[in-house]
Scaffold this motif. Structure first.
Motif, PDB file in Angstrom:
ATOM      1  N   GLU A  19     -14.442  -3.165  -2.335  1.00  0.00           N
ATOM      2  CA  GLU A  19     -12.990  -3.155  -1.135  1.00  0.00           C
ATOM      3  C   GLU A  19     -13.017  -3.436  -0.048  1.00  0.00           C
ATOM      4  O   GLU A  19     -14.052  -3.369   0.152  1.00  0.00           O
ATOM      5  CB  GLU A  19     -12.635  -1.323  -1.315  1.00  0.00           C
ATOM      6  CG  GLU A  19     -11.871  -0.827  -3.316  1.00  0.00           C
ATOM      7  CD  GLU A  19     -11.589   0.830  -2.821  1.00  0.00           C
ATOM      8  OE1 GLU A  19     -10.159   0.679  -2.660  1.00  0.00           O
ATOM      9  OE2 GLU A  19     -12.936   1.338  -2.275  1.00  0.00           O
TER      10      GLU A  19
ATOM     11  N   ALA B 276      -4.072  -4.576   2.973  1.00  0.00           N
ATOM     12  CA  ALA B 276      -4.178  -3.878   1.914  1.00  0.00           C
ATOM     13  C   ALA B 276      -5.263  -4.475   0.860  1.00  0.00           C
ATOM     14  O   ALA B 276      -5.670  -5.069   0.121  1.00  0.00           O
ATOM     15  CB  ALA B 276      -2.650  -4.851   1.009  1.00  0.00           C
TER      16      ALA B 276
ATOM     17  N   THR C 232       0.713  -1.673   0.391  1.00  0.00           N
ATOM     18  CA  THR C 232      -0.521   0.093   0.128  1.00  0.00           C
ATOM     19  C   THR C 232       0.854   1.644   0.069  1.00  0.00           C
ATOM     20  O   THR C 232       0.684   2.179  -0.522  1.00  0.00           O
ATOM     21  CB  THR C 232      -0.992   0.044   1.444  1.00  0.00           C
ATOM     22  OG1 THR C 232       0.268   0.022   2.481  1.00  0.00           O
ATOM     23  CG2 THR C 232      -2.209  -1.453   1.203  1.00  0.00           C
TER      24      THR C 232
ATOM     25  N   CYS D 281       3.364  -2.366   5.231  1.00  0.00           N
ATOM     26  CA  CYS D 281       1.735  -2.978   5.825  1.00  0.00           C
ATOM     27  C   CYS D 281       1.584  -4.527   6.048  1.00  0.00           C
ATOM     28  O   CYS D 281       2.232  -5.203   5.723  1.00  0.00           O
ATOM     29  CB  CYS D 281       0.466  -2.272   5.351  1.00  0.00           C
ATOM     30  SG  CYS D 281       0.495  -3.391   3.435  1.00  0.00           S
TER      31      CYS D 281
END
Length: 442
Positions: free
Chosen positions: A205, A129, A101, A124
């Motif tokens: 998402e 993600a 990310t 991350c």
């Protein structure tokens, strides 16, 4: 004086699309982009970790940058950077490592380009993600790679991509269409759809598994975008390539008759060990449907040799299966162990010399398949889009069904489409042709 930045991309079309987008953002901050072989203040390497070879290449690329400018700031980002950030940070000369990310926030880390004693890591947890960042590449005026999907929910036992890119998630249909329009407005004639698992397009998402749209709906909508001469589907899983999509492509305005469909093995037993989501009967069926709808279609195939447990009988089963299919070329991958995958834990290892031998056999088969496909198209009239690069005095182009042709360099042909009649195959395997009609001048 403007600071200069250079980018180097390893790996897939998806990486190229993201590099291009990130580069445009860096240029907005006042950097001048130069070729990687030139002196720059900042070198950015977008990494890949699909194979061991891509990992090894990273160090040599860092040395290449250091040779041009020993004082340059060097940043690594992408898949390998997410999977092995400490390993990359320890490479001599590397100053910054950005994971899955963080790579999209490169601008936030390059205000100070002072060299670091140790690479600084910003990576991350892969579970984070889960949001989508759109991108498209513009390498020249001819073709663009348009990212429509990222991540993967599949659990193939040899693959690290879910660990490097996270869950499957997609751009909205409205955003994809807007980006396609932007690309068309720049005079680019071909768009290649790319992603990790593009047939899974539509998942939202943040772990939303509901498909807002299907891949078929995406294809239908893109076909209506004005100004696009060609749309090409990159690699798509056979179980996600639906018959309705194939039939639509066969009659579409701009989608070309070219499919790239991963097989990985022609043995059902090995496919099960790989945890692929299809068996050979389904794969054979997809090829047959394509060829019935589009006899002239080009079909590319990915295959892995030397997977743990692959006996000589398994390999010969794969060889014979591929040989029996009406396909056009192979991308052959020699299996390499990847950390944190189930396959790497297997004790049933295929010796490396055996892997290399099997790889060579399939590469020879690929050359034969390509030759047969090219010969089947001799005497036909095809549309060729010529590219921008001068390669040793030649200009190259591709037909809609992915036959590569060439002729002596002529800059006036760049980004133009010609109707040509394929007349012969030259000694180096390129198509030769007679130009029949100038269709469009770029």
């Amino acid at each position: 004086m403007k600071k200069k930045v250079a980018f180097y991309t390893l790996g897939c079309k998806l990486n190229f699309s993201e590099t291009s987008t990130i580069a445009r953002e860096v240029q907005k901050e006042g950097f001048e982009r130069v070729d990687f072989s030139q002196k720059a203040d900042l070198y950015v390497i977008n990494t890949c970790s699909v194979t061991e070879n891509a990992d090894k290449r990273f160090k040599s690329i860092v040395k290449q940058a250091q040779k041009v400018n020993p004082e340059a700031f060097i940043a690594a980002m992408g898949c390998y950077a997410q999977l092995q950030p400490a390993e990359l940070a320890a490479v001599d000369g590397v100053d910054l490592v950005l994971g899955a990310t963080e790579k999209f926030k490169l601008n936030q880390y390059i205000n100070d380009l002072s060299k670091n004693d140790q690479g600084e890591v910003h990576s991350c947890e892969i579970e984070d993600a889960d949001f989508y960042v759109g991108s498209y590449s513009i390498g020249d005026r001819t073709r663009a790679f348009l990212k429509v999907q990222d991540g993967c929910d599949y659990k193939c036992t040899y693959c690290t991509i879910p660990l490097a890119r996270g869950i499957s998630r997609s751009d909205t249909l409205a955003n994809v269409l807007a980006k396609a329009g932007e690309i068309a407005s720049k005079g680019i004639k071909e768009i290649v759809l790319t992603g990790v698992n593009i047939g899974d397009y539509g998942k939202g998402e943040f772990g939303n598994k509901k498909h807002e749209n299907t891949f078929f709906e995406l294809v239908q909508a893109l076909d209506k975008v004005p100004g696009i001469e060609r749309l090409r589907i990159s690699s798509i899983e056979p179980n996600l390539l639906q018959e309705e999509t194939i039939r639509f492509v066969a009659n579409s305005n701009s989608f070309v008759p070219h499919f790239h469909i991963p097989l990985q093995s022609g043995s059902d037993e090995i496919l099960k060990l790989m945890r692929r989501r299809y068996l050979t009967d389904l794969y054979r069926d997809r090829v047959a449907i394509i060829k019935k709808a589009m006899p002239h279609a080009c079909i590319g195939v990915d295959v892995i040799v030397g997977f743990p447990g692959e006996t000589e009988a398994h390999f010969l089963e794969t060889y014979e299966f591929i040989n029996s299919l009406d396909i056009s070329y192979l991308h052959v991958f020699t299996y390499s162990e990847r950390k944190n995958t189930l396959a790497a834990e297997s004790l049933d290892v295929v010796p490396l010399p055996v892997r290399k031998k099997r790889s060579k056999m399939l590469r020879v088969l690929s050359a034969k398949k390509r030759r047969v496909f090219y010969e089947s198209q001799l005497g036909t009239v095809q549309k060729v889009l010529f590219e921008a690069e001068n390669k040793e005095g030649y200009i190259h182009g591709f037909t809609e069904n992915y036959i590569k042709v060439r002729m002596p360099w002529n800059p006036e042909l760049v980004n133009t489409i010609h109707n040509v009649k394929l007349t012969e195959i030259d000694e180096e395997g390129f198509g030769r042709f007679q130009v029949l009609e100038l269709v469009e001048v770029g």
